[in-house]
Design an enzyme around this catalytic site. Structure first.
Site, short mmCIF file in Angstrom:
data_model
loop_
_atom_site.label_atom_id
_atom_site.label_comp_id
_atom_site.label_asym_id
_atom_site.label_seq_id
_atom_site.Cartn_x
_atom_site.Cartn_y
_atom_site.Cartn_z
N CYS A 209 0.81 -1.22 0.00
CA CYS A 209 0.00 0.00 0.00
C CYS A 209 0.85 1.27 0.00
CB CYS A 209 -0.94 0.00 1.20
SG CYS A 209 -2.15 -1.32 1.11
N ASN B 35 -10.02 0.07 -0.61
CA ASN B 35 -8.55 0.15 -0.54
C ASN B 35 -7.98 -0.43 -1.83
OD1 ASN B 35 -5.84 -0.13 -0.02
ND2 ASN B 35 -6.10 -1.03 2.02
N HIS C 191 -3.22 7.53 1.89
CA HIS C 191 -3.61 6.21 1.41
C HIS C 191 -5.01 5.91 1.95
CE1 HIS C 191 -3.90 2.04 0.57
NE2 HIS C 191 -3.71 1.66 1.82
O1 UT7 Z 1 -3.84 -0.74 3.38
C1 UT7 Z 1 -3.07 -1.54 4.21
C2 UT7 Z 1 -3.32 -1.28 5.60
N1 UT7 Z 1 -4.51 -1.94 6.06
C3 UT7 Z 1 -5.27 -1.32 6.93
O2 UT7 Z 1 -5.03 -0.17 7.23
C4 UT7 Z 1 -6.37 -2.06 7.61
C5 UT7 Z 1 -6.30 -1.81 9.07
N2 UT7 Z 1 -7.34 -2.43 9.84
C6 UT7 Z 1 -8.64 -2.06 9.75
O3 UT7 Z 1 -8.98 -1.20 8.97
C7 UT7 Z 1 -9.62 -2.67 10.72
O4 UT7 Z 1 -8.93 -3.40 11.69
C8 UT7 Z 1 -10.65 -3.57 10.01
C9 UT7 Z 1 -11.61 -2.74 9.19
C10 UT7 Z 1 -9.97 -4.60 9.16
C11 UT7 Z 1 -11.50 -4.30 11.08
O5 UT7 Z 1 -12.11 -3.37 11.95
P1 UT7 Z 1 -12.00 -3.57 13.52
O6 UT7 Z 1 -12.81 -2.50 14.13
O7 UT7 Z 1 -10.53 -3.65 13.88
O8 UT7 Z 1 -12.75 -4.93 13.72
P2 UT7 Z 1 -12.19 -6.28 14.38
O9 UT7 Z 1 -11.18 -6.93 13.48
O10 UT7 Z 1 -11.78 -5.99 15.78
O11 UT7 Z 1 -13.49 -7.16 14.37
C12 UT7 Z 1 -14.64 -6.85 15.18
C13 UT7 Z 1 -15.72 -7.87 14.92
C14 UT7 Z 1 -15.21 -9.31 15.02
O12 UT7 Z 1 -16.19 -10.07 15.64
P3 UT7 Z 1 -16.05 -10.47 17.20
O13 UT7 Z 1 -14.77 -11.22 17.31
O14 UT7 Z 1 -16.04 -9.16 17.92
O15 UT7 Z 1 -17.27 -11.29 17.44
C15 UT7 Z 1 -15.10 -9.73 13.58
O16 UT7 Z 1 -15.24 -11.11 13.40
O17 UT7 Z 1 -16.25 -7.72 13.61
C16 UT7 Z 1 -16.24 -8.98 12.94
N3 UT7 Z 1 -16.06 -8.77 11.52
C17 UT7 Z 1 -17.08 -8.51 10.68
N4 UT7 Z 1 -18.41 -8.42 10.87
C18 UT7 Z 1 -19.16 -8.14 9.80
C19 UT7 Z 1 -14.89 -8.74 10.82
N5 UT7 Z 1 -15.14 -8.49 9.52
C20 UT7 Z 1 -16.49 -8.35 9.42
C21 UT7 Z 1 -17.34 -8.06 8.32
N6 UT7 Z 1 -18.66 -7.97 8.57
N7 UT7 Z 1 -16.88 -7.87 7.07
#
Ligand code: UT7
Length: 325
Positions: A115, A282, A252
């Protein structure tokens, strides 16, 4: 005393026709428009058609950039393509783009910093132009991440999209002042201790497969704002500038929450932030030139504006660039 600066002559972009909305994803996966918008700001992404490769996207963006710059392809002597989704393992996809543009002189190569690729490519081109090795460069970010996503993994496949953007840079003599047009400073960093937090689980040397993108999203998120702001402070310190001097912040486009938090920490006013993550998702190395082009086309970024770019991604890699448009 004059100095050589890499001045942006024009930019161009290309997005595949097909749009995939959050609502469509929610019909195939256990996800919802509400979750995706709340956590990321993404509403839709573009997906390359069958038979549409990274080189095709990159060529279209390059042609648009050449037209916008008003220069002939034959005047380009350097092409750097930032991509993590090349057409083939080799040769470099940049060579396919060079050939499609009818250019058979100079040099063309790919650069891989995921990225952060566009910022790394811009810095590399800037260094080549400032040494006098090349005179006019195309810096392209082009990706088809849809091809390396695990479409059954809701934690990653909702985040990414396909697209391409490009800029034409020219070596010009400027006064050596902050008022100069062109790239004023670039700062690149990487730290391989984080290489397993965002990676593709395949490759020619390890598995002889292409593999799929894997990410510990929470871990990436945790490091993102600190890394981004550090490298922007480096850009401010190198140029004696501050957030108040910036006309446009073009980050980005990974996650609106990361962008908002970075801008807030740096005291960059929200109205100066260019956001496209809602429409593009992204697009990795393509996201910054796509966002740049969006803000140039709609008249926000104008000649003379001070523009701040930043990116952070797999590796981890991260970097910033400050330029006067
Ligand atoms: O470009 C390269 C750099 N990449 C990035 O900058 C990405 C950085 N990370 C992020 O943007 C975020 O961490 C994400 C958008 C990927 C995830 O958001 P988050 O607020 O960190 O969510 P999380 O991973 O802590 O997940 C929270 C909950 C989980 O469920 P439990 O364990 O709390 O029951 C996930 O399983 O959300 C669940 N979850 C979803 N639910 C519905 C994860 N993906 C999804 C989804 N739809 N697509």
């Amino acid at each position: 005393m004059t100095v050589t600066r890499s001045v942006v002559l024009g930019c161009g972009s290309y997005l595949p026709e097909q749009i995939l909305t959050n609502a469509e994803l929610a019909t195939r996966l256990d996800t919802s428009d509400e979750w995706i918008v709340q956590r990321t700001g993404i509403r839709q992404r573009h997906i390359a058609a069958a038979g549409e490769f990274t080189s095709h996207l990159g060529t279209k963006a390059a042609l648009a950039a050449l037209a916008h710059a008003g220069v002939d392809a034959q005047s380009i002597d350097l092409i750097i393509l930032a991509t993590s989704t090349p057409d083939n393992t080799f040769p470099a996809t940049a060579v396919a783009i060079q050939n499609a543009l009818g250019i058979h002189h100079g040099a063309a190569f790919d650069l891989q910093a995921v990225c952060s690729g566009f910022v790394f490519a811009l810095a590399t081109a800037d260094n080549f132009l400032r040494t006098g090795a090349f005179k006019r460069a195309l810096v392209i970010g082009a990706e088809t991440f849809s091809r390396i996503l695990d479409w059954n993994d809701r934690t990653t496949c909702v985040l990414f999209g396909d697209g391409a953007g490009a800029v034409v840079l020219e070596a010009r003599q400027e006064a050596g002042e902050l008022a100069d047009r062109g790239v004023l400073t670039t700062h690149l960093r990487s730290d391989g201790r984080h290489k397993s937090k965002l990676y593709v689980d395949g490759g020619p040397s390890s598995t002889q497969t292409v593999g799929h993108l894997r990410m510990e999203g929470r871990e990436v998120f945790k490091h993102a704002v600190g890394m981004i702001t550090d490298v922007i402070v480096d850009a401010f310190n190198a140029t004696g500038t501050s957030a108040a001097d910036i006309d446009w912040f073009v980050p980005h486009q990974a996650n609106k929450r990361i962008i908002d938090a970075s801008a807030h920490k740096l005291h960059i006013a929200p109205e100066k932030v260019v956001l496209t993550v809602d429409r593009h998702g992204n697009t990795s190395a393509a996201s910054i030139p796509l966002a740049l082009c969006t803000a140039v086309t709609d008249g926000r970024i104008e000649t003379g504006d001070l523009v701040l770019l930043e990116a952070m991604g797999g590796g981890f890699t991260w970097g910033s660039a400050l330029l006067r448009w």
